[in-house]
Write a protein that holds these residues in place. Sequence first.
Motif, PDB file in Angstrom:
ATOM      1  N   ARG A 129       2.354  -5.427  -8.986  1.00  0.00           N
ATOM      2  CA  ARG A 129       1.161  -4.603  -9.000  1.00  0.00           C
ATOM      3  C   ARG A 129       1.250  -3.526  -7.917  1.00  0.00           C
ATOM      4  N   VAL A 130       0.759  -2.357  -8.240  1.00  0.00           N
ATOM      5  CA  VAL A 130       0.657  -1.285  -7.251  1.00  0.00           C
ATOM      6  C   VAL A 130      -0.832  -1.006  -7.062  1.00  0.00           C
ATOM      7  N   VAL A 131      -1.312  -1.256  -5.862  1.00  0.00           N
ATOM      8  CA  VAL A 131      -2.741  -1.184  -5.554  1.00  0.00           C
ATOM      9  C   VAL A 131      -2.923  -0.274  -4.339  1.00  0.00           C
ATOM     10  N   ALA A 132      -4.049   0.408  -4.279  1.00  0.00           N
ATOM     11  CA  ALA A 132      -4.295   1.359  -3.189  1.00  0.00           C
ATOM     12  C   ALA A 132      -5.475   0.928  -2.331  1.00  0.00           C
ATOM     13  N   THR A 133      -5.522   1.475  -1.116  1.00  0.00           N
ATOM     14  CA  THR A 133      -6.659   1.219  -0.233  1.00  0.00           C
ATOM     15  C   THR A 133      -6.774   2.310   0.818  1.00  0.00           C
ATOM     16  N   HIS A 134      -8.024   2.565   1.232  1.00  0.00           N
ATOM     17  CA  HIS A 134      -8.300   3.474   2.348  1.00  0.00           C
ATOM     18  C   HIS A 134      -8.733   2.695   3.594  1.00  0.00           C
ATOM     19  N   ILE A 135      -8.735   1.380   3.527  1.00  0.00           N
ATOM     20  CA  ILE A 135      -9.242   0.574   4.635  1.00  0.00           C
ATOM     21  C   ILE A 135      -8.245   0.551   5.794  1.00  0.00           C
ATOM     22  N   PRO A 136      -8.703   0.660   7.051  1.00  0.00           N
ATOM     23  CA  PRO A 136      -7.794   0.552   8.205  1.00  0.00           C
ATOM     24  C   PRO A 136      -7.079  -0.794   8.211  1.00  0.00           C
ATOM     25  N   TYR A 137      -5.915  -0.835   8.821  1.00  0.00           N
ATOM     26  CA  TYR A 137      -5.093  -2.049   8.777  1.00  0.00           C
ATOM     27  C   TYR A 137      -5.825  -3.308   9.259  1.00  0.00           C
ATOM     28  N   PRO A 138      -6.533  -3.286  10.394  1.00  0.00           N
ATOM     29  CA  PRO A 138      -7.166  -4.530  10.875  1.00  0.00           C
ATOM     30  C   PRO A 138      -8.217  -5.094   9.930  1.00  0.00           C
ATOM     31  N   SER A 139      -8.750  -4.274   9.027  1.00  0.00           N
ATOM     32  CA  SER A 139      -9.806  -4.727   8.123  1.00  0.00           C
ATOM     33  C   SER A 139      -9.306  -5.066   6.723  1.00  0.00           C
ATOM     34  N   LEU A 140      -8.004  -5.035   6.513  1.00  0.00           N
ATOM     35  CA  LEU A 140      -7.469  -5.432   5.217  1.00  0.00           C
ATOM     36  C   LEU A 140      -7.738  -6.915   4.965  1.00  0.00           C
ATOM     37  N   PRO A 141      -7.833  -7.324   3.700  1.00  0.00           N
ATOM     38  CA  PRO A 141      -7.967  -8.755   3.416  1.00  0.00           C
ATOM     39  C   PRO A 141      -6.840  -9.542   4.084  1.00  0.00           C
ATOM     40  N   LYS A 142      -7.164 -10.691   4.610  1.00  0.00           N
ATOM     41  CA  LYS A 142      -6.162 -11.498   5.312  1.00  0.00           C
ATOM     42  C   LYS A 142      -4.981 -11.850   4.409  1.00  0.00           C
ATOM     43  N   SER A 143      -5.255 -11.994   3.117  1.00  0.00           N
ATOM     44  CA  SER A 143      -4.185 -12.385   2.206  1.00  0.00           C
ATOM     45  C   SER A 143      -3.108 -11.305   2.124  1.00  0.00           C
ATOM     46  N   ILE A 144      -3.479 -10.044   2.379  1.00  0.00           N
ATOM     47  CA  ILE A 144      -2.478  -8.970   2.391  1.00  0.00           C
ATOM     48  C   ILE A 144      -1.597  -9.095   3.622  1.00  0.00           C
ATOM     49  N   MET A 145      -2.230  -9.258   4.761  1.00  0.00           N
ATOM     50  CA  MET A 145      -1.476  -9.307   6.020  1.00  0.00           C
ATOM     51  C   MET A 145      -0.616 -10.564   6.138  1.00  0.00           C
ATOM     52  N   GLU A 146      -1.044 -11.637   5.492  1.00  0.00           N
ATOM     53  CA  GLU A 146      -0.318 -12.903   5.608  1.00  0.00           C
ATOM     54  C   GLU A 146       0.748 -13.080   4.537  1.00  0.00           C
ATOM     55  N   SER A 147       0.830 -12.142   3.612  1.00  0.00           N
ATOM     56  CA  SER A 147       1.804 -12.252   2.524  1.00  0.00           C
ATOM     57  C   SER A 147       3.044 -11.417   2.826  1.00  0.00           C
ATOM     58  N   SER A 148       4.012 -11.491   1.933  1.00  0.00           N
ATOM     59  CA  SER A 148       5.223 -10.679   2.073  1.00  0.00           C
ATOM     60  C   SER A 148       5.090  -9.357   1.318  1.00  0.00           C
ATOM     61  N   SER A 149       3.874  -9.053   0.841  1.00  0.00           N
ATOM     62  CA  SER A 149       3.634  -7.781   0.165  1.00  0.00           C
ATOM     63  C   SER A 149       3.908  -6.634   1.134  1.00  0.00           C
ATOM     64  N   ARG A 150       4.173  -5.458   0.589  1.00  0.00           N
ATOM     65  CA  ARG A 150       4.541  -4.314   1.428  1.00  0.00           C
ATOM     66  C   ARG A 150       3.534  -3.183   1.287  1.00  0.00           C
ATOM     67  N   ILE A 151       3.427  -2.430   2.361  1.00  0.00           N
ATOM     68  CA  ILE A 151       2.442  -1.354   2.447  1.00  0.00           C
ATOM     69  C   ILE A 151       3.142  -0.042   2.760  1.00  0.00           C
ATOM     70  N   ILE A 152       2.846   0.982   1.955  1.00  0.00           N
ATOM     71  CA  ILE A 152       3.308   2.333   2.247  1.00  0.00           C
ATOM     72  C   ILE A 152       2.092   3.131   2.672  1.00  0.00           C
ATOM     73  N   TYR A 153       2.156   3.703   3.853  1.00  0.00           N
ATOM     74  CA  TYR A 153       1.013   4.435   4.399  1.00  0.00           C
ATOM     75  C   TYR A 153       1.337   5.912   4.514  1.00  0.00           C
ATOM     76  N   ILE A 154       0.373   6.751   4.167  1.00  0.00           N
ATOM     77  CA  ILE A 154       0.556   8.194   4.306  1.00  0.00           C
ATOM     78  C   ILE A 154      -0.617   8.809   5.060  1.00  0.00           C
ATOM     79  N   CYS A 155      -0.294   9.728   5.952  1.00  0.00           N
ATOM     80  CA  CYS A 155      -1.314  10.488   6.658  1.00  0.00           C
ATOM     81  C   CYS A 155      -0.885  11.953   6.673  1.00  0.00           C
ATOM     82  N   ARG A 156      -1.730  12.794   7.227  1.00  0.00           N
ATOM     83  CA  ARG A 156      -1.502  14.240   7.196  1.00  0.00           C
ATOM     84  C   ARG A 156      -2.010  14.842   8.496  1.00  0.00           C
ATOM     85  N   ASN A 157      -1.517  16.007   8.856  1.00  0.00           N
ATOM     86  CA  ASN A 157      -2.012  16.595  10.105  1.00  0.00           C
ATOM     87  C   ASN A 157      -3.522  16.800   9.993  1.00  0.00           C
ATOM     88  N   PRO A 158      -4.257  16.494  11.069  1.00  0.00           N
ATOM     89  CA  PRO A 158      -5.724  16.489  11.010  1.00  0.00           C
ATOM     90  C   PRO A 158      -6.347  17.822  10.624  1.00  0.00           C
TER      91      PRO A 158
END
Length: 326
Positions: A129-158
């Motif tokens: 599954r490919v799923v998206a989120t705008h939530i900051p890392y510390p507030s992600l569901p615990k199941s995401i942080m505790e799993s072996s799933s991977r996160i690609i993050y993108i940001c841009r100049n302010p």
Amino acid sequence: MASVGAQQGNGEENVIMSLPKERGWGAAPYFYLFQDFWCPSNYIQGVFNFQKFFQTKEDDVFVASFPKSGTTWLKALTFAIVKRQHFASVENHPLLTSIPHALVPSPELTMDADIYDQIGHLSQMTEPRVVATHIPYPSLPKSIMESSSRIIYICRNPFDTFVSAWTFSSKANSASSASLTLEEAFEMFCKGIVYFGPWWSHMLSYWQESKTNPNKVLFLKYEDLKEDINFQVKRIAEFLGCPFSEEEESNGVMESIIKLCSFEKMKDLDVNKFGSHFKIIDNKHFFRKAEIGDWINYFSPSMVEKLSKVIEQKLSGSGLSFKIQY
């Protein structure tokens, strides 16, 4: 927000009412300071439910982003890279008939009154599954942080992020957006009062995790994708454990994905020119300019000076910086 409260009691409602709030942008009447980030009032119940009910699968791929930082582009690229074995020909690719936001859903934006329908929809998605989120890392569901799933993050100049956010929110079907001037929005942005902001803490949360756990989080900048898309697409595929083979490279598979997901290609598709997303904003508004440096057409010298100081102060010592084209 009342529907879940009716099912589970009014605990969430009481929490929401007690939170600090500020005037919102676009379709969000208010922003609530929830778990140290400004959450739009129309999504806060979805965030609650995402954290409570989302169950991560080990091979899940998450596209995380600060809003208006290249989310649509990264969703398309990630989906095409991960699913390339399912769609050998780009001629019948889902990206030709569906906006990337429909193919790569954001649970916190939809898990409100129809939460159980959403859980069912997410559980039926083809794996990985490919799923998206705008939530900051510390507030992600615990199941995401505790799993072996991977996160690609993108940001841009302010600078460009602000302009993109303001122009986008001003097009949302909301009376509040019409009264939010560029100057008012800028002052709020400099204080971090923006969708899922402060933007500096949002970026730093994923930046720091990418340094601590590089196998979990891949940190990207929009400007780097624009500068060398071939290198970054290879990097994404390798990070996700599905690198392009020599045969794929020689057959032009990577190039076809890059072309399919290009701004010019996506903007010209009927699905992205017509219709609306969440019945809030027209699909066409997700494809504006995709330029670096467009902010110079909006900023006064005093605005440049103020935001430059905020960036220097908030990112100082982190190792995260942006090349700003003046």
